[in-house]
Design a protein around this motif. Structure first.
Motif, PDB file in Angstrom:
ATOM      1  N   LEU A 331       0.829  -1.179   0.275  1.00 19.09           N
ATOM      2  CA  LEU A 331       0.026   0.008  -0.016  1.00 19.09           C
ATOM      3  C   LEU A 331       0.850   1.367  -0.090  1.00 19.09           C
ATOM      4  CD1 LEU A 331      -2.795   1.179   0.053  1.00 19.09           C
ATOM      5  CD2 LEU A 331      -2.637   1.068   2.565  1.00 19.09           C
ATOM      6  N   GLU A 332       1.958   1.231   0.743  1.00 21.11           N
ATOM      7  CA  GLU A 332       2.683   2.417   0.926  1.00 21.11           C
ATOM      8  C   GLU A 332       3.450   2.632  -0.501  1.00 21.11           C
ATOM      9  OE1 GLU A 332       6.828   4.155   3.219  1.00 21.11           O
ATOM     10  OE2 GLU A 332       5.548   2.259   3.892  1.00 21.11           O
ATOM     11  N   LEU A 333       3.951   1.678  -1.344  1.00 23.11           N
ATOM     12  CA  LEU A 333       4.571   1.780  -2.487  1.00 23.11           C
ATOM     13  C   LEU A 333       3.669   2.261  -3.521  1.00 23.11           C
ATOM     14  CD1 LEU A 333       6.990   1.154  -4.360  1.00 23.11           C
ATOM     15  CD2 LEU A 333       6.095  -1.104  -4.810  1.00 23.11           C
ATOM     16  N   ALA A 334       2.454   1.769  -3.422  1.00 20.75           N
ATOM     17  CA  ALA A 334       1.406   2.087  -4.366  1.00 20.75           C
ATOM     18  C   ALA A 334       0.972   3.577  -4.243  1.00 20.75           C
ATOM     19  CB  ALA A 334       0.084   1.335  -4.278  1.00 20.75           C
ATOM     20  N   THR A 335       0.861   4.012  -2.812  1.00 21.59           N
ATOM     21  CA  THR A 335       0.522   5.610  -2.506  1.00 21.59           C
ATOM     22  C   THR A 335       1.692   6.372  -2.927  1.00 21.59           C
ATOM     23  OG1 THR A 335      -0.697   4.615  -0.574  1.00 21.59           O
ATOM     24  CG2 THR A 335      -0.086   7.008  -0.606  1.00 21.59           C
ATOM     25  N   ALA A 336       2.915   6.052  -2.825  1.00 19.41           N
ATOM     26  CA  ALA A 336       4.101   6.933  -3.501  1.00 19.41           C
ATOM     27  C   ALA A 336       3.952   6.936  -4.945  1.00 19.41           C
ATOM     28  CB  ALA A 336       5.353   6.215  -2.978  1.00 19.41           C
ATOM     29  N   TYR A 360       3.354 -16.616  -1.204  1.00 16.74           N
ATOM     30  CA  TYR A 360       3.551 -15.236  -0.900  1.00 16.74           C
ATOM     31  C   TYR A 360       4.417 -14.663  -1.947  1.00 16.74           C
ATOM     32  CZ  TYR A 360       3.943 -11.299   2.165  1.00 16.74           C
ATOM     33  OH  TYR A 360       3.773  -9.930   2.827  1.00 16.74           O
ATOM     34  N   ARG A 361       5.599 -15.148  -2.291  1.00 16.88           N
ATOM     35  CA  ARG A 361       6.541 -14.712  -3.342  1.00 16.88           C
ATOM     36  C   ARG A 361       5.640 -14.515  -4.900  1.00 16.88           C
ATOM     37  NH1 ARG A 361      12.019 -13.959  -4.125  1.00 16.88           N
ATOM     38  NH2 ARG A 361      12.157 -12.680  -5.901  1.00 16.88           N
ATOM     39  N   LEU A 362       5.051 -15.604  -5.029  1.00 18.86           N
ATOM     40  CA  LEU A 362       4.477 -15.413  -6.444  1.00 18.86           C
ATOM     41  C   LEU A 362       3.434 -14.534  -6.344  1.00 18.86           C
ATOM     42  CD1 LEU A 362       2.731 -18.703  -8.045  1.00 18.86           C
ATOM     43  CD2 LEU A 362       1.594 -16.310  -8.238  1.00 18.86           C
ATOM     44  N   VAL A 363       2.524 -14.144  -5.495  1.00 18.79           N
ATOM     45  CA  VAL A 363       1.535 -13.021  -5.562  1.00 18.79           C
ATOM     46  C   VAL A 363       2.207 -11.882  -5.358  1.00 18.79           C
ATOM     47  CG1 VAL A 363      -0.508 -12.256  -4.529  1.00 18.79           C
ATOM     48  CG2 VAL A 363      -0.365 -14.598  -4.695  1.00 18.79           C
ATOM     49  N   SER A 364       3.339 -11.818  -4.273  1.00 19.67           N
ATOM     50  CA  SER A 364       4.142 -10.406  -4.450  1.00 19.67           C
ATOM     51  C   SER A 364       4.649 -10.155  -5.521  1.00 19.67           C
ATOM     52  CB  SER A 364       4.890 -10.762  -3.426  1.00 19.67           C
ATOM     53  OG  SER A 364       6.024  -9.530  -3.504  1.00 19.67           O
ATOM     54  N   ASN A 365       5.071 -10.766  -6.649  1.00 22.54           N
ATOM     55  CA  ASN A 365       5.779 -10.474  -7.851  1.00 22.54           C
ATOM     56  C   ASN A 365       4.718 -10.245  -8.711  1.00 22.54           C
ATOM     57  OD1 ASN A 365       8.426 -11.252  -6.762  1.00 22.54           O
ATOM     58  ND2 ASN A 365       8.390 -13.347  -7.992  1.00 22.54           N
ATOM     59  N   LEU A 366       3.487 -10.846  -8.755  1.00 24.98           N
ATOM     60  CA  LEU A 366       2.243 -10.084  -9.693  1.00 24.98           C
ATOM     61  C   LEU A 366       1.952  -8.543  -9.250  1.00 24.98           C
ATOM     62  CD1 LEU A 366       0.297 -13.332  -9.869  1.00 24.98           C
ATOM     63  CD2 LEU A 366       2.204 -12.562 -11.450  1.00 24.98           C
ATOM     64  N   ILE A 367       1.840  -8.652  -7.975  1.00 22.00           N
ATOM     65  CA  ILE A 367       1.573  -7.130  -7.315  1.00 22.00           C
ATOM     66  C   ILE A 367       2.551  -6.100  -7.861  1.00 22.00           C
ATOM     67  CG2 ILE A 367       0.587  -5.733  -5.386  1.00 22.00           C
ATOM     68  CD1 ILE A 367      -0.448  -8.287  -4.242  1.00 22.00           C
ATOM     69  N   ASP A 368       3.817  -6.544  -7.455  1.00 22.47           N
ATOM     70  CA  ASP A 368       4.758  -5.426  -7.836  1.00 22.47           C
ATOM     71  C   ASP A 368       4.959  -5.265  -9.059  1.00 22.47           C
ATOM     72  OD1 ASP A 368       7.542  -4.004  -6.772  1.00 22.47           O
ATOM     73  OD2 ASP A 368       8.158  -5.750  -7.942  1.00 22.47           O
ATOM     74  N   TYR A 379      -5.164   2.231 -11.399  1.00 22.26           N
ATOM     75  CA  TYR A 379      -5.694   1.214 -10.300  1.00 22.26           C
ATOM     76  C   TYR A 379      -5.004  -0.144 -10.514  1.00 22.26           C
ATOM     77  CZ  TYR A 379      -9.604   4.680  -9.671  1.00 22.26           C
ATOM     78  OH  TYR A 379     -10.287   5.797  -9.541  1.00 22.26           O
ATOM     79  N   VAL A 380      -4.890  -0.622  -9.294  1.00 29.00           N
ATOM     80  CA  VAL A 380      -4.423  -2.155  -9.352  1.00 29.00           C
ATOM     81  C   VAL A 380      -5.411  -3.013  -8.214  1.00 29.00           C
ATOM     82  CG1 VAL A 380      -2.637  -3.767  -8.448  1.00 29.00           C
ATOM     83  CG2 VAL A 380      -2.080  -1.675  -9.836  1.00 29.00           C
ATOM     84  N   THR A 381      -6.156  -4.045  -8.676  1.00 27.77           N
ATOM     85  CA  THR A 381      -6.983  -4.819  -7.828  1.00 27.77           C
ATOM     86  C   THR A 381      -6.512  -6.231  -7.635  1.00 27.77           C
ATOM     87  OG1 THR A 381      -8.631  -3.318  -8.591  1.00 27.77           O
ATOM     88  CG2 THR A 381      -9.364  -5.144  -7.382  1.00 27.77           C
ATOM     89  N   VAL A 382      -6.388  -6.748  -6.498  1.00 31.01           N
ATOM     90  CA  VAL A 382      -6.111  -8.091  -6.216  1.00 31.01           C
ATOM     91  C   VAL A 382      -7.225  -8.766  -5.564  1.00 31.01           C
ATOM     92  CG1 VAL A 382      -4.551  -9.651  -4.883  1.00 31.01           C
ATOM     93  CG2 VAL A 382      -3.788  -7.072  -5.651  1.00 31.01           C
TER      94      VAL A 382
END
Length: 469
Positions: A331-336, A360-368, A379-382
């Motif tokens: 959230l902080e990265l997206a807000t920035a 966790y790493r898989l979904v993290s890579n997709l969001i990043d 917009y980014v929606t998970v």
């Protein structure tokens, strides 16, 4: 005198060219050896099979011919034997029974009659001949078409095969005749035939095999070269991928390493009194060092995933907590980046069997990845939904989108749709490759739907073990 950078590249390019030529030559030799082995084995199999078929066909035709001779001999034997009185003059009896046969010691006049066609005309007269002997083995009568080189004495062997002076082979069968009122032997009946048709058929088979086997072997050689190419193609592609991976890894490692070395050289030239510039450069060194560390860590993780080394048993993982935690983390990265990041979760808990840290790493890579490629105010929606026995995690963005040609390679290692932007954001080009490797390890399906200028949707489908609905 300083050497230009272009000239320094010439030895490297030469070495790469030589290595590529040697590898191509190695694969070509391996393909040739594989093709030769395949052609040799198939040639031996075809040769042995052809020889076996040839022997089987010859033996089958020979056995059929002997059965036909025995059948004709049996028919004549059953027809003649009741007509043989024990005391009558043999010559007179033979003239009555076989008017077309030639009597031994008398002129032979071949005049076919109805009786002759009924008795010895059972089969082709040009192929078969008949000979009659008394019980002492003396020749009494014979067919006009018998071979001239036959001896007048009897050979009491059941089967005989011989060749005349003209090179024509004959095969004959001898059986015993009894008179109607006597148990003793009256004489012998001999049926023979020419083997011209049989030998001609064998020669045709030999000709077919002589001509067909080289053609078959040439087809085997051609197909073996083609099949060996198909067999070597995955290996060659894997080798090329390894080469490409090595080149990409070297390129990715070279940039931060060169920056590190240049920064260190600059620090060494700065006076010790200028502590402010030294601190700035040391931060640069730290940043490049972290980039190197992340790259090496990603490479090691990808290698361990592909080799399945250090694998831990899967355990139930709560996908709701996973998506919720990652949304809060980014959230902080997206807000920035001025991007609206939100999550959509069901009211019930969904559990999947797997390695929680890897998922966790898989979904993290997709969001990043979605945040990096989404412009400001996007917009980014998970989302997490349950469909039958499958949990679907979707990461949707309103980013730049991915072209169809790029979608085919998006999960390749070190592949970037926008290389410059990825490097600015610190990406290694391994994020989606790691995500795909984790998905494959969990027997999950990771796919992408994207349109240029509209956005992308990465969808992960994983089997669930339970859900508290």
């Amino acid at each position: 005198m300083a050497v230009p950078a272009q000239l320094k590249l010439f030895p490297v390019l030469a070495i790469v060219l030589i290595l590529n030529m040697n590898s191509y030559s190695l694969f070509r030799r391996s393909r040739l050896r594989l093709a030769l082995w395949y052609a040799g084995v198939m040639g031996v199999i075809l040769s042995v099979s052809g020889l076996g078929m040839y022997r089987a066909m010859v033996q089958t035709n020979w056995a059929a011919m002997e059965r036909e001779i025995e059948s004709i001999a049996g028919t004549l034997h059953d027809s003649v034997e009741p007509l043989l009185p024990p005391s009558e003059e043999p010559t007179a009896v033979l003239q009555q029974i076989f008017p077309d046969l030639c009597l031994s010691g008398q002129p032979c006049k071949a005049t076919p009659t109805l009786i002759q066609r009924h008795t010895i005309g059972i089969s082709d007269r040009t192929t078969y001949y008949i000979r009659l002997f008394n019980h002492q083995g003396k020749l009494l009568a014979f067919s006009p078409n018998q071979p001239l080189s036959l001896p007048p004495t009897l050979n009491r062997s059941s089967w005989q095969t011989f060749r005349t002076a003209k090179g024509i082979r004959y095969h004959q069968f001898t059986t015993i005749l009894h008179s109607a009122n006597a148990d003793s032997s009256w004489g012998y009946l001999q049926i023979g035939r020419t083997l011209e048709h049989f030998d001609g058929e064998i020669r045709r088979i030999q000709w077919i095999m002589t001509m067909g086997l080289p053609i078959a072997l040439s087809l085997v050689a051609t197909s073996s070269w083609w099949l060996s190419g198909l067999a070597m193609q995955p290996i060659y592609q894997s080798y090329q991928q390894q080469q490409q991976f090595t080149a990409n890894a070297a390129h990715e490692l070279r940039s931060p390493l060169a920056s590190l070395l240049a920064t260190v050289e600059a620090i060494l030239r700065i006076p010790q009194s200028n502590q402010q510039d030294i601190q700035i450069m040391l931060h640069t060194v730290e940043r490049q060092g972290r980039r190197l560390s992340h790259l090496i860590a990603d490479l090691l993780l990808l290698t361990s995933l592909e080799q399945n080394s250090g694998a831990k048993p899967f355990q139930p993982c709560c996908l709701n907590d996973l998506v919720s935690d990652l949304t809060e983390e980014f959230l902080e990265l997206a807000t920035a980046a001025d991007i609206n990041l939100k999550s959509q979760l069901p009211t019930y808990e969904v559990y999947a069997l797997g390695n929680e840290s890897q998922l966790y790493r898989l979904v993290s890579n997709l969001i990043d990845n979605a945040i990096q490629y989404t412009p400001k105010c996007g917009y980014v929606t998970v989302s997490l939904v349950k469909s039958d026995y499958t949990a679907v995690i979707a990461v949707k963005d309103t980013g730049i989108g991915i072209a169809l040609d790029d979608q085919k390679r998006i999960f390749d290692r070190f592949y970037r749709v926008d290389g410059d932007r990825s490097r600015k954001t610190g990406g290694t080009g391994l994020g989606l490759a790691i995500a795909m490797a984790i998905a494959q390890k969990h027997q999950a399906h990771l796919k992408i739907e994207s349109q240029v200028g509209i956005g992308s949707i990465f969808t992960l489908e994983v089997k669930i073990v339970s859900s508290n609905t």
